[in-house]
Design a protein around this motif. Structure first.
Motif, PDB file in Angstrom:
ATOM      1  N   UNK A  75       1.087   1.461  18.342  1.00 15.82           N
ATOM      2  CA  UNK A  75       0.775   2.494  19.322  1.00 15.82           C
ATOM      3  C   UNK A  75       2.007   3.196  19.863  1.00 15.82           C
ATOM      4  N   UNK A  76       2.980   3.429  19.002  1.00 10.66           N
ATOM      5  CA  UNK A  76       4.226   4.059  19.413  1.00 10.66           C
ATOM      6  C   UNK A  76       4.198   5.557  19.138  1.00 10.66           C
ATOM      7  N   UNK A  77       5.010   6.295  19.877  1.00 13.36           N
ATOM      8  CA  UNK A  77       5.227   7.710  19.565  1.00 13.36           C
ATOM      9  C   UNK A  77       6.008   7.795  18.259  1.00 13.36           C
ATOM     10  N   UNK A  78       5.853   8.897  17.546  1.00 16.46           N
ATOM     11  CA  UNK A  78       6.501   9.053  16.246  1.00 16.46           C
ATOM     12  C   UNK A  78       8.012   8.890  16.349  1.00 16.46           C
ATOM     13  N   UNK A 131       6.048   6.591   5.454  1.00 18.00           N
ATOM     14  CA  UNK A 131       4.810   5.828   5.568  1.00 18.00           C
ATOM     15  C   UNK A 131       5.031   4.526   6.337  1.00 18.00           C
ATOM     16  N   UNK A 132       6.211   3.925   6.197  1.00 18.64           N
ATOM     17  CA  UNK A 132       6.536   2.748   6.995  1.00 18.64           C
ATOM     18  C   UNK A 132       6.537   3.122   8.474  1.00 18.64           C
ATOM     19  N   UNK A 133       7.193   4.207   8.808  1.00 16.89           N
ATOM     20  CA  UNK A 133       7.233   4.665  10.198  1.00 16.89           C
ATOM     21  C   UNK A 133       5.833   4.953  10.715  1.00 16.89           C
ATOM     22  N   UNK A 134       5.021   5.602   9.908  1.00 14.58           N
ATOM     23  CA  UNK A 134       3.653   5.921  10.312  1.00 14.58           C
ATOM     24  C   UNK A 134       2.815   4.675  10.556  1.00 14.58           C
ATOM     25  N   UNK A 135       2.955   3.675   9.694  1.00 13.44           N
ATOM     26  CA  UNK A 135       2.199   2.433   9.878  1.00 13.44           C
ATOM     27  C   UNK A 135       2.648   1.688  11.126  1.00 13.44           C
ATOM     28  N   UNK A 136       3.946   1.670  11.379  1.00 10.73           N
ATOM     29  CA  UNK A 136       4.458   1.018  12.584  1.00 10.73           C
ATOM     30  C   UNK A 136       3.966   1.771  13.820  1.00 10.73           C
ATOM     31  N   UNK A 137       4.006   3.075  13.759  1.00  5.73           N
ATOM     32  CA  UNK A 137       3.512   3.906  14.859  1.00  5.73           C
ATOM     33  C   UNK A 137       2.042   3.598  15.136  1.00  5.73           C
ATOM     34  N   UNK A 138       1.249   3.548  14.106  1.00  4.15           N
ATOM     35  CA  UNK A 138      -0.188   3.285  14.233  1.00  4.15           C
ATOM     36  C   UNK A 138      -0.463   1.873  14.737  1.00  4.15           C
ATOM     37  N   UNK A 147       0.819  -1.206   0.000  1.00  7.61           N
ATOM     38  CA  UNK A 147       0.000   0.000   0.000  1.00  7.61           C
ATOM     39  C   UNK A 147       0.855   1.260   0.000  1.00  7.61           C
ATOM     40  N   UNK A 148       1.896   1.280   0.816  1.00  7.91           N
ATOM     41  CA  UNK A 148       2.693   2.501   0.867  1.00  7.91           C
ATOM     42  C   UNK A 148       4.019   2.370   0.149  1.00  7.91           C
ATOM     43  N   UNK A 149       4.272   1.212  -0.415  1.00  8.67           N
ATOM     44  CA  UNK A 149       5.474   1.062  -1.222  1.00  8.67           C
ATOM     45  C   UNK A 149       6.729   1.233  -0.392  1.00  8.67           C
TER      46      UNK A 149
END
Length: 68
Positions: A48-51, A38-45, A31-33
């Protein structure tokens, strides 16, 4: 981090990403290639991690990828 190496070898890195973050799915990765933010954002989401923690985890993971 030299994310250009990841982008150039995205298919190979997908498997390594899957090993590190087991809750990821290949659909998410497709999805995010190969975009680091976007990888960091998906892992964060997903975890449940801070950015900054998600960024550190991706950086730490990448630094251990000696064979690339």
């Amino acid at each position: 981090m030299d994310w250009n190496r990841v982008e150039g070898n995205w298919k190979q890195f997908k498997g390594k990403i899957k090993e590190q973050w087991g809750n990821r799915t290949y659909d998410d990765l497709d999805q995010f290639g190969n975009r680091c933010d976007q990888l960091e954002g998906k892992i964060q989401e997903r975890y449940g991690l801070a950015k900054d923690r998600a960024t550190r985890e991706v950086d730490d993971w990448y630094s251990r990828q000696d064979d690339w």
